[in-house]
Design a protein around this motif. Structure first.
Motif, PDB file in Angstrom:
ATOM      1  N   PRO A 141       0.804  -1.223   0.000  1.00 40.97           N
ATOM      2  CA  PRO A 141       0.000   0.000   0.000  1.00 40.97           C
ATOM      3  C   PRO A 141       0.844   1.284   0.000  1.00 40.97           C
ATOM      4  N   GLU A 142       2.098   1.170   0.481  1.00 36.51           N
ATOM      5  CA  GLU A 142       2.955   2.366   0.489  1.00 36.51           C
ATOM      6  C   GLU A 142       3.383   2.737  -0.930  1.00 36.51           C
ATOM      7  N   LEU A 143       3.365   1.761  -1.829  1.00 34.12           N
ATOM      8  CA  LEU A 143       3.865   1.997  -3.180  1.00 34.12           C
ATOM      9  C   LEU A 143       2.762   2.299  -4.185  1.00 34.12           C
ATOM     10  N   LEU A 144       1.575   1.811  -3.908  1.00 31.73           N
ATOM     11  CA  LEU A 144       0.491   1.960  -4.879  1.00 31.73           C
ATOM     12  C   LEU A 144      -0.677   2.693  -4.206  1.00 31.73           C
ATOM     13  N   PRO A 145      -0.869   3.970  -4.559  1.00 35.76           N
ATOM     14  CA  PRO A 145      -1.828   4.809  -3.838  1.00 35.76           C
ATOM     15  C   PRO A 145      -3.231   4.213  -3.717  1.00 35.76           C
ATOM     16  N   VAL A 146      -3.707   3.560  -4.788  1.00 38.66           N
ATOM     17  CA  VAL A 146      -5.088   3.074  -4.725  1.00 38.66           C
ATOM     18  C   VAL A 146      -5.256   2.040  -3.612  1.00 38.66           C
ATOM     19  N   LEU A 147      -4.208   1.276  -3.335  1.00 42.09           N
ATOM     20  CA  LEU A 147      -4.290   0.274  -2.265  1.00 42.09           C
ATOM     21  C   LEU A 147      -4.438   0.966  -0.927  1.00 42.09           C
ATOM     22  N   LYS A 148      -3.659   2.032  -0.757  1.00 40.50           N
ATOM     23  CA  LYS A 148      -3.687   2.760   0.506  1.00 40.50           C
ATOM     24  C   LYS A 148      -5.051   3.417   0.706  1.00 40.50           C
ATOM     25  N   GLU A 149      -5.553   3.952  -0.379  1.00 37.49           N
ATOM     26  CA  GLU A 149      -6.848   4.606  -0.358  1.00 37.49           C
ATOM     27  C   GLU A 149      -7.924   3.651   0.157  1.00 37.49           C
TER      28      GLU A 149
END
Lengths: 553, 120
Positions: free
Chosen positions: A173-181
């Motif tokens: 999630p730190e690398l791919l914004p949509v995951l973090k979102e």
């Protein structure tokens, strides 16, 4: 027991266990799928891909690990489905390339194979997106190199490699914004971790657990489930082939003599009937997966070659509409606290909601809500504990009854007027217990004085006063105090009656449907001149019957 | 050529260049694509991989009445399942265009212009 080599048969077992483990978890991986397209099929695709790979391994010669790895890569390539499936096929194509000439697998060749897999996988994409299965493969290979320096036993080595893969997955999630979102880890990466876990279980000769709770975070799945609403972009009507259809046929000689089996031809025939087609066959069995509109026709085609071992049909429109069904059909998590109150008029409703009311029942005065109405509102509030503010003395009883019927804890604060209800709302604190709130709100509502202005609909005598039809009446806390043909006169007398200039600080005016701008200005002017130290606030309540309600504190 | 959207507040015009750039950008993030190719390649016979600023030469946006069709000319990596890569490109591009422009795409046609063998 320490061992540092894996032979072909053991490696085949690892691969097959990895595939089984992925199959067991496919639906959970589906649920995590939000990138690149949130269509919830990553687990399904990876499962189809790796099952095809494992089937090749089962058929393969097992003289060397290279043969097994090659068979796995070939099966993956043939059965590759979706982005994740294609990437998986590349990773293991590279893995097999890295095992050139190897009969057995040791720690060093394992590291080489992992690195080679990453190299091959990264070469097949122009702009690798980090935070995906690619990242997890890369980090794992990188860490494996370090782990190899400290480990001699291949089992402990692989155990640490799996740990490294999990760590990398947590970082996606730190690398791919949509995951973090959304608050999930990458679904493809999760799939790869599950495969590696299966490898480890296969190496240890363990059975893989049916379901998997360790790395699959329930929160992840819930978050992804919420995000599935993103799948609204595709409407259920867009599904062209509505049934996910799978079957296995065991060949029978007498049928084959009539209908010789030719995989390519069979695939060709099936492709007329739908998409997402997968046909896997060996000498005894053919397995078919297809999304078709008429599953029966597809079954008939298969039955020409033998008898069914198993059949499965799922209606994808149903599944899809479940995914994109409107939010209100989903049981929402209960809130700790809810407030149910009663008021008439859009302005008042808004006012009470802005103060924190969960449900405002339309009613009061001439249309009192029933016990059932209040009970329904308590349910609608969807909270563990509910506070009810009746805001009218004639509703207090119904509220008490509804509280007894309710399945959740309900406290009634017996507010008799709108201003009392508003005062109660001001001291409502969701952080406190139900009992504390009930006490504080009752206390607050007892300090407020209520004035109401309405008009008489007939001649009458109340409280020793003679009231004429059409005249205005001023009520102080529910008792008629003044009456006159002129509204402003009534208001002025009522306010003089109610306001104590020594004690009171603020008058809140709630204007009803029948109020006007001029009247409001006159009222404000009167209060400001008559009571210099008292502040005035005006809100639009739009309530019927009472042209003005005054709240005095 | 451009796409016209009418909203309550007025018109929105999206040029084909914009659609092509977004489609191309989405495509090159797809796994298995190693480049966008020029449509003219069929005539020239030279497999050239387009630079980002020229993506639109490999992405053709066609309008037929209300329907929007997109033709994409791509180069894929050897050793991948090409049919599946093409299908992934279709769904990824379709999703990205619908998400960013709110455009319903009627069809995305993929032309595989080359297979790139990458030396290990």
């Amino acid at each position: 027991m320490t061992h540092n080599k894996i032979d072909a048969a053991l490696f085949a077992n690892m691969v097959i266990t990895g595939a089984t483990h992925l199959s067991n978890n496919a639906d959970k991986i589906d649920a995590l799928n939000v990138f690149p397209v949130p269509d919830g099929d990553t687990g399904t695709n990876m499962n189809l891909s790796i099952t095809s790979g494992a089937n090749e391994v089962k058929k393969a010669n097992k003289d060397s690990v290279l043969e097994v790895a090659n068979a796995f890569a070939k099966g993956l390539l043939m059965g590759a489905r979706g982005n994740s499936g294609v990437i998986l096929s590349q990773i293991f194509r590279g893995f097999a390339k890295g095992l050139e000439g190897k009969e057995e697998l040791d720690i060093d060749s394992f590291v080489t194979a992992l690195e080679s897999g990453v190299n091959t996988a990264y070469k097949a994409v122009m702009k690798p997106v980090e935070g995906t299965i690619l990242t997890v493969a890369k980090d794992t290979a990188h860490d494996a190199k370090e782990i190899a320096k400290q480990e001699e036993d291949i089992e402990s080595f692989l155990e640490k490699v799996v740990q490294a893969a999990k760590k990398s997955l947590k970082r996606t999630p730190e690398l791919l914004p949509v995951l973090k979102e959304v608050g999930v880890v990458d679904s493809g990466g999760q799939g790869l971790v599950v495969i590696y876990e299966g490898f480890l279980a296969g190496l240890k000769g363990e059975e893989v657990p049916q379901s998997h709770d360790e790395t699959m975070d329930l929160d992840d799945l819930v978050n992804a489930e919420h995000h599935k609403l993103a799948q609204d972009y595709m409407s259920t009507d867009d599904i062209e082939f509505g049934y996910c259809t799978e079957f296995m046929v065991r060949f029978e000689d007498d049928k084959l003599s009539e209908h010789p089996y030719d995989e390519a031809k069979f695939r060709e025939e099936l492709s007329e009937h739908g998409d997402s087609l997968l046909v896997v066959s060996d000498d005894e069995i053919v397995k078919v997966h297809i999304h078709a509109e008429y599953p029966g026709d597809v079954f008939n085609l298969g039955q020409r070659f033998g008898s069914f071992i198993n059949l499965k049909v799922e209606n994808m429109r149903e599944q899809h509409s479940k995914i994109v069904e409107p939010k209100q059909e989903k049981p929402k998590a209960k809130q700790p606290f809810g407030v149910v109150t009663v008021a008439m008029g859009t302005g008042l409703t808004e006012l009470l909601k802005s103060l924190g009311a969960t449900v405002v029942i339309q009613g009061g005065q001439t249309m009192n809500p029933s016990t059932q109405d209040i009970a329904n509102a308590i349910t609608e509030a969807n909270a563990e504990q509910v506070i009810v503010l009746p805001n009218n003395k004639n509703i207090v009883m119904a509220a008490e009854q509804a509280a007894e019927l309710a399945e959740v804890n309900v406290a009634v604060v017996p507010t008799k007027t709108i201003p009392q209800g508003m005062a109660a709302m001001l001291s409502y604190n969701p952080e406190n217990s139900l009992a504390e709130n009930q006490e504080a709100m009752a206390e607050a509502s007892s300090h407020v004085k209520t004035g109401q202005i309405t008009y008489a609909v007939r001649d009458t005598q109340i409280d020793g006063m003679t009231i004429e039809n059409g005249h205005y009446m001023g009520l102080a806390d529910g008792k008629i105090k003044v009456t006159d043909a002129d509204q402003l006169t009534v208001i002025q007398s009522l306010l003089r009656e109610l306001i104590d200039p020594e004690e009171d600080e603020i008058v809140t005016v709630i204007s009803g449907q029948e109020s006007s701008e001029e009247e409001e200005q006159a009222i404000i002017a009167f209060i400001e001149t008559e009571f210099e130290d008292v502040e005035v606030e005006v809100h639009q309540g739009d309530q019927p019957i009472y042209s003005y309600i005054f709240s005095i504190e | 050529m451009s796409i016209e959207l009418t909203t309550a507040d007025g018109h929105v015009t999206i040029t084909n260049e914009v659609i092509a750039t977004i489609a191309g950008g989405a495509a090159i993030e797809c796994y298995g694509i190693v480049g966008m190719a020029s449509k003219k390649q069929l005539r020239d016979g030279i497999a050239e991989i387009l630079r980002k600023e020229n993506f639109s030469r490999g992405v053709i946006v066609r309008q037929e009445g209300e329907a929007v069709h997109i033709d994409m000319y791509i180069i894929v990596s050897y050793g991948t399942k090409i049919s599946e890569v093409a299908h992934n490109v279709q769904s990824q591009v379709k999703y990205n265009l619908e998400k960013t422009l709110g455009l319903k795409i009627s069809s995305i046609n993929i032309y595989i212009q080359g297979v790139r063998v990458i030396q290990d």
